[in-house]
Design a protein around this motif. Structure first.
Motif, short mmCIF file in Angstrom:
data_model
loop_
_atom_site.label_atom_id
_atom_site.label_comp_id
_atom_site.label_asym_id
_atom_site.label_seq_id
_atom_site.Cartn_x
_atom_site.Cartn_y
_atom_site.Cartn_z
N ARG A 41 -25.21 -0.52 -37.29
CA ARG A 41 -24.86 1.22 -37.47
C ARG A 41 -26.02 2.04 -37.79
NH1 ARG A 41 -22.56 5.23 -39.74
NH2 ARG A 41 -22.61 4.43 -41.73
N GLU A 42 -26.53 3.00 -36.81
CA GLU A 42 -27.17 3.91 -37.40
C GLU A 42 -26.68 4.88 -38.36
OE1 GLU A 42 -30.51 4.44 -36.38
OE2 GLU A 42 -30.33 2.71 -35.45
N ALA A 43 -27.70 5.17 -39.43
CA ALA A 43 -27.17 6.07 -40.50
C ALA A 43 -26.88 7.23 -39.97
CB ALA A 43 -28.20 6.11 -41.39
N ALA A 44 -25.58 7.92 -40.31
CA ALA A 44 -25.16 9.36 -39.78
C ALA A 44 -26.27 10.55 -40.14
CB ALA A 44 -24.07 9.85 -40.37
N LEU A 45 -27.10 10.35 -41.23
CA LEU A 45 -28.19 11.47 -41.59
C LEU A 45 -29.49 10.57 -41.64
CD1 LEU A 45 -25.84 13.59 -43.72
CD2 LEU A 45 -26.66 14.23 -41.58
N PRO A 46 -30.53 11.28 -41.62
CA PRO A 46 -31.77 10.77 -41.75
C PRO A 46 -32.13 10.92 -43.24
CG PRO A 46 -32.11 12.85 -40.65
CD PRO A 46 -30.58 12.54 -40.51
N LEU A 47 -32.83 10.11 -43.83
CA LEU A 47 -33.12 9.73 -45.27
C LEU A 47 -34.69 10.53 -45.34
CD1 LEU A 47 -31.60 6.42 -45.97
CD2 LEU A 47 -30.45 8.47 -46.18
N ARG A 48 -35.29 11.22 -44.55
CA ARG A 48 -36.41 11.87 -44.75
C ARG A 48 -36.39 13.02 -45.44
NH1 ARG A 48 -37.68 12.06 -39.96
NH2 ARG A 48 -38.79 9.97 -40.08
N ILE A 69 -35.53 -1.60 -44.37
CA ILE A 69 -34.43 -0.52 -43.67
C ILE A 69 -34.31 0.61 -43.96
CG2 ILE A 69 -32.53 -1.50 -45.00
CD1 ILE A 69 -32.11 -1.15 -41.35
N LEU A 70 -34.52 0.99 -45.35
CA LEU A 70 -34.51 2.23 -45.95
C LEU A 70 -35.67 3.02 -45.37
CD1 LEU A 70 -33.58 1.67 -49.53
CD2 LEU A 70 -32.16 3.01 -47.99
N CYS A 115 -28.02 2.11 -47.26
CA CYS A 115 -28.25 3.36 -46.45
C CYS A 115 -27.18 4.23 -46.74
CB CYS A 115 -28.26 2.88 -44.96
SG CYS A 115 -29.77 1.93 -44.56
N GLU A 116 -25.83 3.75 -46.55
CA GLU A 116 -24.69 4.57 -46.81
C GLU A 116 -24.68 5.12 -48.22
OE1 GLU A 116 -21.13 2.69 -45.39
OE2 GLU A 116 -21.97 2.39 -43.61
N LEU A 117 -25.05 4.17 -49.48
CA LEU A 117 -25.17 4.88 -50.47
C LEU A 117 -26.13 5.96 -50.83
CD1 LEU A 117 -24.87 1.35 -52.63
CD2 LEU A 117 -23.09 3.42 -52.70
N SER A 118 -27.16 5.73 -50.19
CA SER A 118 -28.40 6.88 -50.05
C SER A 118 -27.89 8.20 -49.47
CB SER A 118 -29.47 6.53 -49.19
OG SER A 118 -30.18 5.13 -49.76
N GLU A 119 -26.89 7.97 -48.47
CA GLU A 119 -26.25 9.23 -47.84
C GLU A 119 -25.36 9.78 -48.99
OE1 GLU A 119 -24.43 8.87 -44.06
OE2 GLU A 119 -25.75 7.27 -43.60
N HIS A 120 -24.73 9.05 -49.46
CA HIS A 120 -23.73 9.42 -50.54
C HIS A 120 -24.31 10.18 -51.51
CE1 HIS A 120 -20.65 9.53 -53.85
NE2 HIS A 120 -21.53 8.98 -54.64
#
Length: 525
Positions: free
Chosen positions: A2-9, A39-40, A135-140
């Motif tokens: 699943r693609e992350a909902a928001l970019p982490l840049r 992946i990150l 990836c989801e924890l990073s969004e959080h």
């Protein structure tokens, strides 16, 4: 995936760290950290890897390395069972330094001991595989638009209570995961360590003592998944350009359906068609070994395998729920020998139900197959938390306190004569542990050695094992294992070692290890 909902840049950096495990082995790359970093980074994140094992860093030095960086978004720790205590120590030292950045623990240790990590001070524990979870924890942590309760596959504390979120499906398409980052490969190559790669994840067996299946069961989906041949060989080719020639294929079980002899042939064809000159070491179940499969895998570059023989007694194999019989084990070993494959024959001599007759059966077969790579003649089944074996022992009230900090539980043996044999052999084993480690590590790890170096190490390891087997296993227990038995180790083949002194004294780091081993054998004091 699943693609992350928001970019982490543009978010603060993420630090991925691992302390050194408790082990004799030469340090090697942490492939798990490489996959998470990759992946990150594919989502735009800035990731720093701090490998305490490869870097030879103490807990304080890992903390110093993190403190020199900009304040991270979060700090993740890859934890084996053998570095659990050190990971907790590093996290607590960070807190003592005043760094309040969220800390996340993942790997086998936290998966099976999540409450221990959370109660020690970690903010989140990841259960099972972590690519999607991080990836989801990073969004959080970066944006606050995902609540922890919405992230599958974790444990965390809420209002002082430990909460487990929903189960996360295992990644079904391994080809969709980016190749792991190789930030630390240079340090690994300088040590002549094999470079870790994987072509599959999981195992389809059901051995009672094994954590691999237990680890897979925390996620939904198949317990064994594979990459395509093209995708796997693409990575071999890419990493070969970085200077790697010796690879450790860390699959828990290389051959599972639908892989078969044809798959082995197609793998060899692809590697050879690209002109890759690689040396591969893998792990394979005895009941998956056939003459044609091993012939093709050797053509692909495999020169060594780990094979979980475990025991030469049918009754012991039955207790372990092994899928292979004694006859299949012996046939597999014969095939390996026919094709001149080094094989580390995983062995478990003692468990709660071991009998004296089983010890005699094992002694006879060990003597017949003395050429296999093994760390001495003593071994015992670990009662690792989360495994069916640990649950069985707990149900029968045979579990004792855990004293080693790795999650492996002590337990009681049923047969009194076996207890004497166990005590004697374990004392013998501990008194020669460093010798066993040095003798087999070059092949079992493996090291990136030349053929003649492997031959020398194998010959020495075989002689050491033959010397051990000269003492009949059941007799050792009845001897009480006094000083006279221990003193008998002085019978090691000193004349041969002296004759090889020119080889052992060679200047390379690998033969330097042989030289050090020679000195220890000749002058154990």
């Amino acid at each position: 995936m699943r693609e992350a909902a928001l970019p982490l840049r543009g978010i603060p950096p993420i630090v991925l760290a691992t302390p050194a495990p408790i082990t004799h082995r030469t340090a090697e790359e942490n492939l798990g950290l490489g996959y998470l970093a990759s992946i990150l980074r594919s989502k735009g994140a800035n990731v720093q890897i701090i490998d305490g094992w490869l870097g030879g860093l103490t807990s304080d030095e890992i903390v110093d390395s993190i403190a020199r960086l900009p304040v991270p978004l979060w700090i993740g720790f890859s934890c084996y069972r053998s570095n659990m205590a050190r990971a907790i120590e590093v996290m607590q030292l960070l807190h003592q330094r005043g760094l309040q950045t969220p800390t996340i623990a993942g790997g086998y240790g936290p998966t099976f001991h999540p409450d221990e990590f959370l109660n020690a001070g970690f903010d989140v524990v990841v259960l099972g595989e972590a690519e999607e979870t991080v990836c989801e924890l990073s969004e959080h942590f970066a944006f606050g638009k995902l609540d922890l309760s919405d992230i599958s596959g974790i444990r965390y504390k809420h209002d002082g209570k430990i909460v487990r979120s929903g189960r996360r499906p295992a990644v079904a398409n391994l080809d969709a995961i980016p190749f792991p980052s190789r930030d630390t490969i240079r340090a690994s190559l300088e040590r002549r360590s094999a470079v870790p790669v994987l072509s599959s994840r999981g195992c389809a067996a059901h051995c009672t003592f094994c954590s691999i299946v237990a680890f897979a069961k925390v996620s939904d989906g198949s317990h064994w998944r594979q990459r395509s041949i093209e995708n796997f060989v693409d990575e071999l080719e890419q990493v070969s350009r970085l200077g790697a020639t010796c690879f450790k294929v860390i699959d828990d079980s290389l051959i599972e359906p639908p892989r078969d002899e044809l798959w082995c042939r197609e793998l060899a064809d692809d590697i050879q068609s690209r002109g890759l000159r690689v040396r591969l070491r893998g792990s394979i179940r005895a009941d998956r070994v056939t003459d044609e499969a091993i012939r093709q895998l050797k053509r692909a570059g495999f020169f060594a395998f780990s094979c979980g023989i475990e025991n030469y007694s049918e009754s012991a194999l039955k207790r372990m729920a092994k899928s292979a019989s004694v006859d299949q084990n012996l046939q597999a070993l014969d095939v390996f020998k026919k094709h001149a494959i080094y094989v580390q024959a995983g062995h478990i001599l003692f468990d709660h139900g071991t009998t004296m007759e089983e010890l005699r059966e094992n002694h006879r077969r060990m003597s017949d197959y003395v050429w296999t790579i093994s760390k001495g003649i003593f071994s015992e089944m670990y009662a690792a938390e989360g495994t069916p074996f640990a649950r069985l022992l707990r149900k029968r009230n045979l579990i004792d306190a855990n004293v080693d900090g790795t999650g492996n539980r002590n337990y009681r043996l049923a047969d009194e004569d076996v207890v004497h044999a166990y005590t004697g052999l374990k004392r013998w084993h501990k008194s020669h542990l460093r010798l066993y480690d040095k003798a087999i590590d070059a092949i079992s790890a493996p090291k990136a050695l030349e053929d003649e170096e492997l031959v020398e190490f194998h010959a020495l390891a075989t002689e050491l094992r033959r010397h051990d087997l000269a003492y009949h296993l059941p007799e050792l227990g009845r001897m009480g294992f006094g000083s006279s038995a221990l003193d008998a180790t002085e019978g090691l083949p000193r004349s041969r070692l002296r004759a090889k002194s020119s080889f052992f004294c060679a200047s390379s780091s690998t033969t330097g290890t042989l030289h050090a081993l020679r000195q220890e054998l000749l002058d154990p004091n």
